[in-house]
Motif scaffolding. Structure first.
Motif, short mmCIF file in Angstrom:
data_model
loop_
_atom_site.label_atom_id
_atom_site.label_comp_id
_atom_site.label_asym_id
_atom_site.label_seq_id
_atom_site.Cartn_x
_atom_site.Cartn_y
_atom_site.Cartn_z
N GLY B 98 47.02 41.32 49.66
CA GLY B 98 46.22 41.74 48.52
C GLY B 98 46.96 42.65 47.55
N THR B 99 46.22 43.59 47.02
CA THR B 99 46.78 44.51 46.05
C THR B 99 47.14 45.83 46.73
N ASP B 135 51.34 37.83 36.81
CA ASP B 135 50.73 36.92 35.83
C ASP B 135 51.69 35.79 35.42
N ASP B 136 52.81 35.67 36.12
CA ASP B 136 53.74 34.59 35.82
C ASP B 136 53.16 33.27 36.31
N THR B 499 39.68 38.43 65.18
CA THR B 499 39.21 39.28 64.10
C THR B 499 40.39 39.66 63.23
N SER B 500 40.34 39.28 61.97
CA SER B 500 41.48 39.57 61.09
C SER B 500 41.52 41.06 60.75
N PRO B 501 42.74 41.63 60.69
CA PRO B 501 42.85 43.02 60.27
C PRO B 501 42.66 43.14 58.76
N TYR B 502 42.73 42.03 58.06
CA TYR B 502 42.61 42.05 56.61
C TYR B 502 41.21 41.64 56.19
N LYS B 503 40.82 42.03 54.99
CA LYS B 503 39.52 41.63 54.47
C LYS B 503 39.69 40.36 53.64
N ALA B 504 39.13 39.26 54.17
CA ALA B 504 39.35 37.95 53.56
C ALA B 504 38.89 37.92 52.11
N GLU B 505 37.76 38.56 51.84
CA GLU B 505 37.21 38.48 50.48
C GLU B 505 38.14 39.20 49.50
N ARG B 506 38.85 40.22 49.99
CA ARG B 506 39.77 40.93 49.09
C ARG B 506 40.97 40.06 48.76
N ARG B 507 41.42 39.29 49.76
CA ARG B 507 42.56 38.42 49.49
C ARG B 507 42.17 37.37 48.44
N GLU B 508 40.91 36.95 48.50
CA GLU B 508 40.46 35.90 47.59
C GLU B 508 40.57 36.31 46.12
N ASP B 509 40.15 37.55 45.81
CA ASP B 509 40.18 37.92 44.38
C ASP B 509 41.35 38.86 44.05
N ALA B 510 42.32 38.96 44.96
CA ALA B 510 43.44 39.88 44.75
C ALA B 510 44.22 39.54 43.48
N GLU B 511 44.43 38.25 43.26
CA GLU B 511 45.24 37.82 42.13
C GLU B 511 44.60 38.27 40.82
N GLU B 512 43.31 38.02 40.74
CA GLU B 512 42.56 38.39 39.54
C GLU B 512 42.65 39.91 39.29
N GLN B 514 44.83 42.02 40.46
CA GLN B 514 46.21 42.45 40.21
C GLN B 514 46.61 42.16 38.76
N ILE B 515 46.23 41.01 38.28
CA ILE B 515 46.60 40.64 36.91
C ILE B 515 45.89 41.55 35.90
N ALA B 516 44.63 41.86 36.17
CA ALA B 516 43.89 42.76 35.27
C ALA B 516 44.59 44.13 35.21
N LYS B 517 45.01 44.59 36.37
CA LYS B 517 45.68 45.90 36.46
C LYS B 517 47.01 45.87 35.70
N LEU B 518 47.73 44.76 35.88
CA LEU B 518 49.04 44.61 35.24
C LEU B 518 48.88 44.59 33.71
N ARG B 519 47.89 43.87 33.21
CA ARG B 519 47.68 43.78 31.76
C ARG B 519 47.34 45.16 31.20
N LYS B 520 46.53 45.91 31.96
CA LYS B 520 46.11 47.24 31.51
C LYS B 520 47.33 48.16 31.41
N ILE B 521 48.15 48.12 32.42
CA ILE B 521 49.31 49.03 32.41
C ILE B 521 50.30 48.63 31.31
N LYS B 522 50.44 47.33 31.08
CA LYS B 522 51.34 46.90 30.01
C LYS B 522 50.83 47.36 28.65
N ALA B 523 49.51 47.45 28.51
CA ALA B 523 48.93 47.89 27.24
C ALA B 523 49.02 49.40 27.07
N GLU B 524 48.95 50.11 28.17
CA GLU B 524 48.86 51.58 28.08
C GLU B 524 50.19 52.32 28.13
#
Lengths: 136, 577
Positions: B98-99, B135-136, B499-512, B514-524
């Motif tokens: 994840g992130t 975001d590549d 039982t996974s040590p990771y949270k599956a739902e977090r892995r699912e939307d991690a990309e989204e 992460q990209i939002a965070k990256l765009r924000k930092i590039k803007a700021e």
């Protein structure tokens, strides 16, 4: 497609996954079974692979993936193959793919999924069955 | 002391008599053409000299053990063992998904269970390893999958948020499984420490940084080989000056073994690669006994023929000691020790997806033999390794308990190197030593490992070995239980909850996310500053003598991304797949 031509298969690594032992071994097994195999090498984009499939006029496209990105890759590959007019060529996938994702991939349109449990014999047979129609 | 000539003659005569008599009778009775088993005697060890070939544990040539007392033992069960004990459950084992936020929360949650196991052992996702931003286009679907996504220093700051107080950066050691982008990750750690006011000479950690094996087995290399090696040189020289307590490299045989190398190839190629790195450091003006203590080996991987795995490790200890002493002229015997992190002898590739609990049996056998040669009895990997990303907590618990049983119930670590003096294992150790030395000599003749890798020879050798093994599996010569034999319908698949040590739902939307965070930092961020930093990196990259790490430190502090830095480097160095 001329009769009697050998079955042509593209074996591809899509995305950033660097594990190529499986892809290379499957490629040699298919060659040993009399098919013509083109291996793309590592780190190809979906566009690279679909273009190669077009240019090489392959009957089957095989994608090896161990990084967990199989769903995204399948979705993009199928869409791109369709857009390029080779949506009729079967896409098969192999690698580390959790069992629970296999029905999903097949529903999306992936013709076959082969994990670590598959033998080369099975893979060869499967390709013969789906692509062997008018080729030997 | 070698057995004397008359004794050997008597043994040979007795053996001949045995072969003609007892053995032959046995074969006839059972209707055998071949005896199926072998038996070794002192005659197979002619010229064997205990002091010269074996010696005492912790002394040259280290055949009987790297240390007088295996270093995992005094700490066993106290939360610091590498190969078992409390560490597997309580330490931050190799993990990442994840992130940065997901990893931060993972560490916080694990910390609540009383973990004081040290720093994080970070798995990075493939975009981070291969120098692409989240975001590549090439990163699509891969963000946060096989490890955590790191685009900017902000991600590193987040990951390390739980590491404060008695877990502050000067009190922990981190592990980063990173190769082509090592120096950028290192720069992030330096920047993080500087921001927190931690002196750099207090930082401890290990980047993998073994780029040569990426070209032949693991596949996350980016730049052509000479530029890749230059980056490794930069690590050596920068660390010797600024980060004296940080390891510079963890040299790996295991990935090559996993890719199909034979046990001898894995050891010889790892050592040949090590020689190339050491020559690089020497060429940069460093002293062997100054930089060697900060280099380490991961491990050689393994296989199911555990007697052979035990022998090849005993041989490897001897070969490395001789390389360090004789080839490099190291004068400090501590640097003659082949420092291996893991001890599991069976490796990962023998694990099967079919009847996965069998994998626990497999790794336990490997760990038993590791214990018998003084290595940590790591029951590694957990049995569910082939089932997908992330070992379940149940599988980790079983593996940890198995190691505890080996050490504390079986007391298998109470004697050092039980194989010392075994006619079979000693003769095999001698044979492997010769084969390893011969293979390294062959690579020397090619001009060293860099040439052997660049020409494709090393990879080709591994592929040939992989094909040969696969052929034997397909023909049934090599048996894999539940795969190519014993697969009848009445065989059942036994599974236990995972039982996974990771949270599956977090892995699912991690990309989204992460990209939002990256765009924000590039803007700021101050983009003018980033542009200037990147330009300086490009200029420094063109100057072969320059060390790039200080430029990376400036750039990451300005929140330049891993992908941006690598795009500049790709422009200067080119790129190879």
């Amino acid at each position: 497609m001329e009769r009697g031509r050998k079955i042509r298969v593209l074996v591809a690594k899509v995305g950033l996954d660097g594990h190529d032992k499986g892809a290379i071994l499957v490629a040699s097994a298919l060659r040993d079974a009399g098919m013509e195999v083109i291996y793309t090498g590592l780190r190809r984009t979906v566009d690279d692979v679909v273009n190669a499939a077009l240019q090489e006029d392959v009957d089957v496209v095989g994608v090896s993936i161990l990084s967990g990105a199989h769903r995204k890759v399948a979705e993009k590959m199928l869409a791109r193959m369709k857009a390029q007019g080779i949506g009729d060529r079967p896409l098969i996938m192999g690698g580390v793919i959790p069992e629970e994702d296999i029905p999903l991939l097949k529903q999306m349109g992936v013709a076959g999924v082969f994990t670590q449990s598959a033998s080369f014999r099975e893979i060869v047979q499967f390709i013969h069955d789906i692509a062997g129609g008018n080729r030997k | 002391m070698p057995a004397d000539k008359e004794e050997l003659k008597a043994i040979r005569e007795a053996r001949e008599k045995w072969e003609r008599g007892t053995l032959r009778k046995g074969m006839e009775r059972l209707g055998l053409k071949e005896p199926m088993v072998s038996f070794f005697t002192p005659a197979d060890l002619e010229g064997h000299d205990f002091l010269e070939n074996v010696g005492f544990p912790g002394e040259f040539p280290f055949t009987a053990g790297r240390h007088a007392i295996p270093i995992h033992l005094p700490f066993w069960g106290r939360g610091k063992t590498l190969g078992g004990g409390k560490t597997i459950r309580h330490a931050f084992g190799y993990a990442g998904y994840g992130t940065a936020e997901d990893m931060r929360d993972y560490y916080i949650e694990r910390g609540k269970t009383g973990v004081r196991g040290g720093g994080p052992n970070i798995a990075f996702d493939l975009p981070t390893q291969t120098g692409y931003d989240s975001d590549d286009e090439l990163a699509e679907g891969e963000v946060g999958r096989v490890g955590v996504a790191v685009d900017t220093l902000q991600d590193f700051e987040t990951i390390y948020e739980p590491f404060v107080g008695d877990m502050e950066l000067d009190r922990i050691a981190s592990n980063w499984t990173i190769n082509a982008t090592t120096n950028i990750i290192l720069a992030m750690y330096v920047a993080l420490a500087q921001k927190r006011g931690i002196p750099l000479d207090k930082l401890r950690g290990t980047p993998q940084n073994d780029i040569l094996k990426e070209f032949v087995a693991r596949g996350t290399h980016i730049f052509p080989i000479q530029h890749s090696m230059r980056m490794v040189r930069d690590t050596f020289t920068y660390c010797s000056e600024h980060l004296p307590n940080l390891n510079t490299i963890s040299i790996c045989g295991y990935h090559m073994r996993e890719a199909g190398a034979t046990r001898v190839q894995a050891v010889a190629f790892a050592f040949a690669n090590a020689i190339a790195y050491f020559e690089l450091a020497l060429g940069a003006g460093l002293e062997i006994d100054a930089f060697a203590p900060k280099t380490t080996f991961l491990n050689f991987g393994g296989g199911m023929e555990v007697l052979k795995e035990a022998a090849v490790r005993r041989a490897a200890r001897r070969v490395w000691a001789k390389i360090m002493r004789d080839r490099f002229g190291s004068r400090d015997p501590r640097n003659w020790i082949y420092k291996e992190l893991g001890g599991g002898l069976t490796g990962y590739w023998p694990m099967t997806i079919q009847r996965p609990l069998n994998n626990l049996v497999r790794v336990v056998i490997g760990a038993v033999f590791a214990a018998m040669i003084g290595e940590p009895p790591a029951c590694e990997p957990p049995y569910d390794e082939p089932l997908g990303l992330g070992h379940s907590i149940e599988a980790r618990q079983l593996a940890a308990d198995a190691s505890r049983i080996i050490v504390e119930e079986c007391k298998l670590c109470d004697v050092q190197d039980v194989f010392a003096g075994s006619y079979y294992v000693e003769s095999l150790t001698n044979r492997y030593e010769k084969e390893i030395v011969d293979l390294i000599a062959k690579i020397d003749e090619m001009g060293g490992a860099v040439k052997a890798v660049e020409s494709g020879w090393m990879k080709d050798q591994i592929i040939q070995s992989a094909r040969e093994y696969q052929r034997r599996v397909e023909s049934g010569e090599e048996v894999r239980v539940g795969v190519n034999k014993y697969t009848e319908p009445d065989e059942i698949e036994i599974r236990i909850p995972r039982t996974s040590p990771y949270k599956a739902e977090r892995r699912e939307d991690a990309e989204e996310r992460q990209i939002a965070k990256l765009r924000k930092i590039k803007a700021e961020r101050d983009n003018e500053k980033v542009r200037a930093c990147l330009e300086r990196i490009g200029n420094a990259a063109r100057d072969e003598k320059a060390n790039l790490i200080p430029f990376f430190v400036d750039a990451v502090k300005a929140y330049a991304t891993v992908g941006e830095i690598c795009r500049v480097l790709r422009g200067v160095f080119g790129e190879v797949h």
